[in-house]
Design an enzyme around this catalytic site. Structure first.
Site, PDB file in Angstrom:
ATOM      1  N   ARG A  62      28.822  -9.580 -11.704  1.00 63.60           N
ATOM      2  CA  ARG A  62      27.811 -10.533 -12.185  1.00 63.60           C
ATOM      3  C   ARG A  62      27.862 -10.702 -13.699  1.00 63.60           C
ATOM      4  O   ARG A  62      27.471 -11.751 -14.218  1.00 63.60           O
ATOM      5  CB  ARG A  62      26.412 -10.133 -11.693  1.00 63.60           C
ATOM      6  N   GLU A  99      23.663   7.837  -8.180  1.00 61.84           N
ATOM      7  CA  GLU A  99      22.655   8.645  -7.500  1.00 61.84           C
ATOM      8  C   GLU A  99      23.301   9.392  -6.325  1.00 61.84           C
ATOM      9  O   GLU A  99      23.099  10.580  -6.140  1.00 61.84           O
ATOM     10  CB  GLU A  99      21.556   7.722  -7.009  1.00 61.84           C
TER      11      GLU A  99
HETATM   12  P1  AMP Z   1      23.014   1.337 -13.893  1.00 64.92           P
HETATM   13  O1  AMP Z   1      24.383   1.886 -14.037  1.00 64.92           O
HETATM   14  O2  AMP Z   1      22.107   2.241 -13.119  1.00 64.92           O
HETATM   15  O3  AMP Z   1      22.413   0.917 -15.218  1.00 64.92           O
HETATM   16  O4  AMP Z   1      23.125   0.028 -12.984  1.00 64.92           O
HETATM   17  C1  AMP Z   1      23.572  -1.172 -13.521  1.00 64.92           C
HETATM   18  C2  AMP Z   1      24.543  -1.880 -12.620  1.00 64.92           C
HETATM   19  O5  AMP Z   1      24.133  -1.871 -11.263  1.00 64.92           O
HETATM   20  C3  AMP Z   1      24.652  -3.333 -13.013  1.00 64.92           C
HETATM   21  O6  AMP Z   1      26.009  -3.744 -12.865  1.00 64.92           O
HETATM   22  C4  AMP Z   1      23.738  -4.057 -12.044  1.00 64.92           C
HETATM   23  O7  AMP Z   1      24.283  -5.297 -11.658  1.00 64.92           O
HETATM   24  C5  AMP Z   1      23.613  -3.126 -10.856  1.00 64.92           C
HETATM   25  N1  AMP Z   1      22.211  -2.888 -10.469  1.00 64.92           N
HETATM   26  C6  AMP Z   1      21.547  -1.708 -10.545  1.00 64.92           C
HETATM   27  N2  AMP Z   1      20.304  -1.805 -10.091  1.00 64.92           N
HETATM   28  C7  AMP Z   1      20.135  -3.095  -9.718  1.00 64.92           C
HETATM   29  C8  AMP Z   1      19.033  -3.847  -9.182  1.00 64.92           C
HETATM   30  N3  AMP Z   1      17.840  -3.282  -8.928  1.00 64.92           N
HETATM   31  N4  AMP Z   1      19.216  -5.159  -8.928  1.00 64.92           N
HETATM   32  C9  AMP Z   1      20.414  -5.752  -9.185  1.00 64.92           C
HETATM   33  N5  AMP Z   1      21.481  -5.109  -9.681  1.00 64.92           N
HETATM   34  C10 AMP Z   1      21.360  -3.791  -9.954  1.00 64.92           C
END
Ligand code: AMP
Length: 175
Positions: A62, A99
């Site tokens: 995205r 996680e």
């Molecule tokens: P993080 O590594 O936990 O910061 O997660 C970020 C990545 O996971 C990004 O590439 C987001 O597109 C995806 N992502 C994580 N949580 C969500 C969510 N609640 N809704 C949409 N995309 C998410």
């Protein structure tokens, strides 16, 4: 007039996707509206236009959508960070913990040069694990500066705290 609040309302929340307990923030409902897409690109560009950005490093998949438009508007190059096995030439790899389980991202070994000022971009900042892994990849090139921007930030997961104060973080919409 478009405001961050209007942007926020245009993002679809999909409960329990892709698994139970996740509130998925679906940006397709925002992207399909030309005025809102333009607002995202124009307002992010405004924040960075005096910072001398030379490369947008965007995260699959995205991050690619708005990352390409930001690169064009800022007069910067575009660099993809992709899931394993998708980039055709030699890569640097970074594994990081999720996680449950592990994830890995890759960047081409010739993607950046030390003179670069990099803007890392993804659609959403959650725990910050993905962004930190991408920063790790970028740091192998000894670039001048790294900035990070997102359309959406999930404030309660405190991803920002892991990235700042070393790297500036900018997000248009906060949940
Ligand atoms: P993080 O590594 O936990 O910061 O997660 C970020 C990545 O996971 C990004 O590439 C987001 O597109 C995806 N992502 C994580 N949580 C969500 C969510 N609640 N809704 C949409 N995309 C998410």
């Amino acid at each position: 007039m478009i405001t961050p609040e209007i942007l926020k309302k245009a993002i679809r929340n999909v409960p329990d996707f892709p698994k139970k307990g996740i509130q998925f923030k679906d940006i397709t409902t925002l992207l399909k509206q030309p005025d809102l897409l333009r607002y995202v690109i124009d307002n992010t560009t405004k924040y960075y236009e005096d910072k001398g950005i030379t490369k947008i490093v965007a995260i699959e998949s995205r991050g690619f959508i708005t990352g390409g438009a930001l690169a064009e508007k800022l007069g910067a190059g575009f660099v993809p960070v992709r899931k394993p096995g998708r980039l055709p030439a030699e890569v640097f790899k970074k594994s990081y913990a999720l996680e449950y389980g592990e994830n890995c991202i890759e960047i081409h070994r010739d993607a950046l040069v030390p003179e670069d000022i990099v803007l890392l971009h993804d659609d959403l900042l959650a725990t910050g694990g993905t962004a930190l892994a991408a920063i790790d990849l970028i740091s192998r090139f000894n670039v001048q500066q790294v900035y990070c921007c997102f359309i959406i930030e999930l404030d309660f997961l405190k991803g920002r705290e892991k990235i700042m104060p070393l790297y500036d973080v900018f997000s248009l919409v906060h949940f």
